[in-house]
Scaffold this active site. Structure first.
Site, PDB file in Angstrom:
ATOM      1  N   GLY A   1       0.776  -1.239   0.000  1.00 17.42           N
ATOM      2  CA  GLY A   1       0.000   0.000   0.000  1.00 17.42           C
ATOM      3  C   GLY A   1       0.805   1.285   0.000  1.00 17.42           C
ATOM      4  O   GLY A   1       0.287   2.338   0.385  1.00 17.42           O
ATOM      5  N   SER A   2       2.053   1.227  -0.492  1.00 14.82           N
ATOM      6  CA  SER A   2       2.823   2.479  -0.479  1.00 14.82           C
ATOM      7  C   SER A   2       2.276   3.486  -1.500  1.00 14.82           C
ATOM      8  O   SER A   2       2.309   4.695  -1.260  1.00 14.82           O
ATOM      9  CB  SER A   2       4.311   2.224  -0.707  1.00 14.82           C
ATOM     10  N   ASN A   3       1.753   2.994  -2.623  1.00 15.04           N
ATOM     11  CA  ASN A   3       1.116   3.923  -3.567  1.00 15.04           C
ATOM     12  C   ASN A   3      -0.189   4.475  -2.995  1.00 15.04           C
ATOM     13  O   ASN A   3      -0.506   5.653  -3.178  1.00 15.04           O
ATOM     14  CB  ASN A   3       0.873   3.248  -4.917  1.00 15.04           C
TER      15      ASN A   3
ATOM     16  N   ARG B   1     -13.252 -14.465 -10.294  1.00 18.25           N
ATOM     17  CA  ARG B   1     -13.304 -13.116 -10.852  1.00 18.25           C
ATOM     18  C   ARG B   1     -14.692 -12.499 -10.775  1.00 18.25           C
ATOM     19  O   ARG B   1     -14.870 -11.328 -10.461  1.00 18.25           O
ATOM     20  CB  ARG B   1     -12.873 -13.136 -12.315  1.00 18.25           C
TER      21      ARG B   1
ATOM     22  N   ASN C   1      -4.305   2.240 -13.482  1.00 22.45           N
ATOM     23  CA  ASN C   1      -3.375   1.315 -12.835  1.00 22.45           C
ATOM     24  C   ASN C   1      -1.982   1.925 -12.879  1.00 22.45           C
ATOM     25  O   ASN C   1      -1.674   2.724 -13.753  1.00 22.45           O
ATOM     26  CB  ASN C   1      -3.365  -0.021 -13.596  1.00 22.45           C
TER      27      ASN C   1
ATOM     28  N   HIS D   1       2.050   0.667 -13.042  1.00 21.57           N
ATOM     29  CA  HIS D   1       2.870  -0.510 -13.321  1.00 21.57           C
ATOM     30  C   HIS D   1       4.347  -0.099 -13.309  1.00 21.57           C
ATOM     31  O   HIS D   1       4.691   0.940 -13.881  1.00 21.57           O
ATOM     32  CB  HIS D   1       2.486  -1.092 -14.685  1.00 21.57           C
TER      33      HIS D   1
HETATM   34  C1  GRF Z   1       4.062  -1.163  -7.242  1.00 26.85           C
HETATM   35  O1  GRF Z   1       5.363  -1.368  -7.712  1.00 26.85           O
HETATM   36  C2  GRF Z   1       3.100  -0.984  -8.394  1.00 26.85           C
HETATM   37  O2  GRF Z   1       3.672  -0.351  -9.509  1.00 26.85           O
HETATM   38  C3  GRF Z   1       2.752  -2.394  -8.739  1.00 26.85           C
HETATM   39  O3  GRF Z   1       2.680  -3.075  -7.510  1.00 26.85           O
HETATM   40  C4  GRF Z   1       3.496  -2.394  -6.554  1.00 26.85           C
HETATM   41  C5  GRF Z   1       2.601  -2.049  -5.422  1.00 26.85           C
HETATM   42  O4  GRF Z   1       3.300  -1.499  -4.336  1.00 26.85           O
HETATM   43  N1  GRF Z   1       1.518  -2.454  -9.505  1.00 26.85           N
HETATM   44  P1  GRF Z   1       2.484  -0.813  -3.159  1.00 26.85           P
HETATM   45  O5  GRF Z   1       1.520  -1.851  -2.609  1.00 26.85           O
HETATM   46  O6  GRF Z   1       1.784   0.377  -3.704  1.00 26.85           O
HETATM   47  O7  GRF Z   1       3.540  -0.451  -2.137  1.00 26.85           O
END
Ligand code: GRF
Length: 224
Positions: A14-16, A64, A106, A108
């Site tokens: 969950g860092s994003n 799904r 999303n 990536h």
């Molecule tokens: C990130 O590298 C994102 O690009 C990918 O999965 C990872 C998720 O990291 N889709 P976080 O859970 O947001 O820390």
């Protein structure tokens, strides 16, 4: 100010999500996170949502269709307008993806269309690319495809291992995702013939999409 209502789907760290929570904390930010859904009960990101006072739900991914139905119910209940996938590690139901066409994004950890799928950073190292990065894109049914909203570039260093490169990419993910979400929330992003047009993008994009060690300027100072 009206704020775009965002639902974030996670599976893990969950860092994003945290980067988006941080951005949304600013009064002037045009989006708010109204719901977090995790397919895993133990996802650390759920604690981040709770700490920020955001409604969070666990929807196990048995199959799904069942996941899509349960998630859709929650998303509609909260009047979610945009879904943000932030480390969500399951393939989504095609009908669900189509229902949210151009309303689901999303992030990536590669410069798409290179290195779609798992272990993008490791495969970038194996390929010997000199630049890596991350991409925010609208979601289409095929994994890690869809119109590109923004990309951030990092240099690959000669002594990088997977974890060093992943950390460098993650740092720019945390800058790119809030920026991309802001552009969408401000109504400056539109999809035309499966490509994204961003209106008046020059100001904030300059810093995020061209980190200093990748600019033409840096290359110009290098003897030919
Ligand atoms: C990130 O590298 C994102 O690009 C990918 O999965 C990872 C998720 O990291 N889709 P976080 O859970 O947001 O820390």
């Amino acid at each position: 100010m009206r704020r775009l209502r965002v639902g974030v789907l996670i599976s893990g760290r969950g860092s994003n999500l945290q980067a988006l929570i941080g951005a949304c904390a600013a009064e002037t930010y045009p989006a708010e996170i109204v719901l977090v859904i995790s397919n895993r009960a133990g996802a650390p990101g759920l604690r981040l949502a709770a700490a920020a006072g955001i409604r969070a739900a666990v929807v196990p991914h048995r199959d799904r269709r069942a996941f899509a139905d349960a998630a859709q119910r929650l998303l509609l209940e909260q009047n979610v307008e945009l879904i943000s996938l932030a480390g969500f590690m399951r393939i989504l139901d095609t009908d669900f993806v189509e229902m949210w066409r151009d309303r689901m994004v999303n992030i990536h950890p590669s410069l798409l269309p290179a290195f779609r799928g798992l272990h993008a950073q490791r495969r970038a190292l194996e390929a010997g690319v000199r630049f890596a990065g991350c991409t925010v894109h609208f979601v289409r049914p095929e994994l890690d495809t869809g119109p590109i909203i923004g990309q951030a570039v990092v240099a690959v260093h000669p002594d990088d291992d997977e974890s060093a490169l992943s950390a460098r990419i993650l740092a720019v993910e945390h800058r790119l995702y809030p920026l991309a979400l802001r552009l969408i929330a401000e109504g400056r992003v539109r999809v035309v013939a499966e490509r994204v047009e961003v209106m008046n993008a020059e100001v904030p994009l300059a810093a995020v999409l061209n980190p200093p060690d990748c600019t033409g300027e840096a290359l110009a100072s290098f003897p030919a």
